[in-house]
Design an enzyme around this catalytic site. Structure first.
Site, short mmCIF file in Angstrom:
data_model
loop_
_atom_site.label_atom_id
_atom_site.label_comp_id
_atom_site.label_asym_id
_atom_site.label_seq_id
_atom_site.Cartn_x
_atom_site.Cartn_y
_atom_site.Cartn_z
CB ALA A 94 -0.94 0.00 1.20
CB THR A 95 4.25 2.08 1.26
OG1 THR A 95 3.96 1.76 2.63
CG2 THR A 95 5.20 3.26 1.20
CG ASN A 174 -3.30 3.64 10.03
OD1 ASN A 174 -3.83 4.59 9.46
ND2 ASN A 174 -2.12 3.74 10.61
CD GLN A 202 -5.31 -1.31 9.14
OE1 GLN A 202 -5.95 -2.29 9.54
NE2 GLN A 202 -4.01 -1.21 9.29
CB SER A 222 -1.30 -3.66 1.89
OG SER A 222 -0.13 -4.37 2.18
CG HIS A 224 1.36 -6.84 5.16
ND1 HIS A 224 1.50 -6.42 6.47
CD2 HIS A 224 1.62 -5.77 4.39
CE1 HIS A 224 1.85 -5.14 6.47
NE2 HIS A 224 1.93 -4.71 5.23
CB THR A 263 9.99 -9.52 -12.92
OG1 THR A 263 10.79 -9.31 -14.08
CG2 THR A 263 9.49 -10.96 -12.90
CB CYS A 347 4.25 4.18 10.99
SG CYS A 347 3.46 2.89 10.07
C1 LIG Z 1 -0.21 -0.82 6.62
C2 LIG Z 1 -0.79 0.36 5.97
C3 LIG Z 1 -0.15 0.96 4.87
C4 LIG Z 1 1.18 0.48 4.35
O1 LIG Z 1 1.03 -0.74 3.70
P1 LIG Z 1 2.31 -1.58 3.21
O2 LIG Z 1 1.74 -2.61 2.32
O3 LIG Z 1 2.88 -2.17 4.47
O4 LIG Z 1 3.23 -0.67 2.53
C5 LIG Z 1 -0.76 2.04 4.28
N1 LIG Z 1 -1.91 2.53 4.73
C6 LIG Z 1 -2.57 1.99 5.79
C7 LIG Z 1 -3.86 2.56 6.22
C8 LIG Z 1 -2.03 0.89 6.44
O5 LIG Z 1 -2.66 0.37 7.48
#
Ligand SMILES: *Cc1c(COP(=O)(O)O)cnc(C)c1O
Length: 410
Positions: A94-95, A174, A202, A222, A224, A263, A347
């Site tokens: 997501a970053t 988050n 989230q 994202s 994970h 890739t 963070c």
């Molecule tokens: C965890 C998170 C991100 C970052 O996601 P990554 O995949 O770890 O880079 C961005 N925005 C929110 C709201 C998050 O909770």
């Protein structure tokens, strides 16, 4: 499925037992990351050593096989958010998706203007991308929120000017779990003819949502955060005419329609696809279960003195943020070795700065420092909730007593 604290005795050595317990605390930090679902891991495994083709290889079966797996995952992820597979661009998370949306849109639509509207309660991946844009000459407006952390659609309307290109508002927060009224905000954006992005990292996989209902042009997510692997995410880019544009951050082989070269992370993508399907299947029962447990945590932990940073309504089923005034959040974390939680945002917790989100809600620096974020997930069990309540109560009482002693002595 073993992510809970192991309680089975392997010997009669109490110290050993205690050390073991310390090594596997109860995990209540699912907003930071979730464990990868074993069914996801299983789906990924063949794509490491046996089906290892590069989906960009168009000339042989190895490539076709990988490309087919990526296509299935694209459909699975698209289905979770009510999108079309063609609207999904894979990223590293997501970053990257947030950076691509913000920087890419401002760069692509420079003819329309130089202004970004966002909020004070965004994830650092949005706020820091916005700050970078500001340093390179863009204008950015950071909207305030009310005491529950909500952005009003009226404030969005008021902030938009002739040079506004993009509005970016987080969906499920988050840190506090509050859900923003995106349908109302997107209506404003449509009327004012500006593009709309949301960071839905989230909320995707936790609550029912569709890009149509939300009315978004771009959406970040994202893997994970919903039981997929780390290092893979996606940006939804609405496909309409004329096709939405974004200037890519990575140039190279022109993968992903030119939006994101490199890739593809095939095992990760396959895993994120599987995680999306599981999330859709399990959402009804899972969200009800977690919502129930979250209320239980809330009822047990909220006393007269405790400040709720999570509203009662319009919230994710997974996140509860409470401030224990007079208690230092970091001291509380030290006293809570057997429960893995977060003080404010993960963070920001590397620094000692109070959370920008809680400050935006109007909390004082001391109140923000006394915050604890508890976040539930698929692999928590009822016993985790009960034990966490006992341990958190004990740690808070202990700290209050210690501080009382200090006050009496001085
Ligand atoms: C965890 C998170 C991100 C970052 O996601 P990554 O995949 O770890 O880079 C961005 N925005 C929110 C709201 C998050 O909770």
């Amino acid at each position: 499925m073993g992510l809970r604290t192991q309680t089975g005795r392997t010997g009669d050595n109490a110290t050993k037992e205690k050390a073991r317990t310390r090594l596997t605390p109860i995990y209540l930090d699912n907003a930071a990351t979730t464990p990868t679902d074993p069914r996801v891991v299983e789906a990924m495994l063949p794509y490491f050593a046996s089906r290892y083709g590069n989906p960009a290889s168009r000339t042989h079966a190895f490539g076709w096989e990988a490309e087919e797996a990526v296509q299935i995952a694209r459909e699975q992820v698209a289905a979770l958010i009510g999108a079309d597979a063609k609207e999904i661009v894979w990223t590293s998370g997501a970053t990257e998706a947030n950076n691509l949306a913000l920087k890419g849109a401002l760069a692509a639509y420079g003819n329309r203007g130089d202004h970004l509207v966002t909020t004070r309660v965004e994830h650092p991946a949005v706020l820091d991308a916005a700050a970078r844009l500001e340093r390179s000459g863009s204008r950015v407006s950071y909207l305030p929120v009310d005491r529950e952390g909500r952005v009003s659609p009226e404030s969005v309307a008021a902030a938009i000017d002739d040079g506004t290109v993009l509005v970016s508002v987080i969906h499920g927060n988050n840190e506090t779990g509050v859900i923003q009224d995106l349908p109302a905000i997107s209506k404003v954006c449509r009327e004012k003819k500006v593009l709309f992005h949301t960071d839905a990292t989230q909320s995707v996989g936790k609550v029912e949502l569709s890009v149509e209902d939300l009315g978004v042009d771009y959406l970040s997510m994202s893997g994970h955060k919903f039981y997929g692997p780390k290092g893979v995410g996606a940006l939804y880019i609405a496909r309409r005419r004329p096709r939405l544009r974004l200037v890519p951050s990575l140039d190279g082989g022109g993968h992903e329609g030119g939006f994101r070269s490199g890739t593809l992370n095939v095992p990760g993508i396959v895993g994120m696809g599987k995680a999306a399907t599981l999330a859709a299947e399990e959402m009804p029962t899972e969200s009800e279960r977690l919502r129930d447990w979250l209320s239980r945590l809330e009822t047990a932990l909220v006393t007269e003195k405790v400040i709720r940073n999570t509203p009662l309504e319009g919230r994710l089923p997974t996140i509860l943020n409470l401030s224990f005034p007079g208690v230092d959040g970091d001291a509380l974390l030290l006293g809570l070795r057997e429960v893995a939680v977060s003080s404010g945002s993960a963070c920001a917790s590397a620094s000692l700065e109070p959370s920008h989100v809680l400050l935006a809600l109007g909390r004082t620096a001391a109140e923000a420092r006394g915050a604890l974020r508890l976040s539930l997930g698929r692999f928590n069990v009822e016993e985790d909730v009960e034990r966490a309540i006992v341990m958190i109560r004990a740690a808070v009482e202990e700290l209050c007593r210690a501080q009382q002693r200090l006050r009496n002595e001085s």
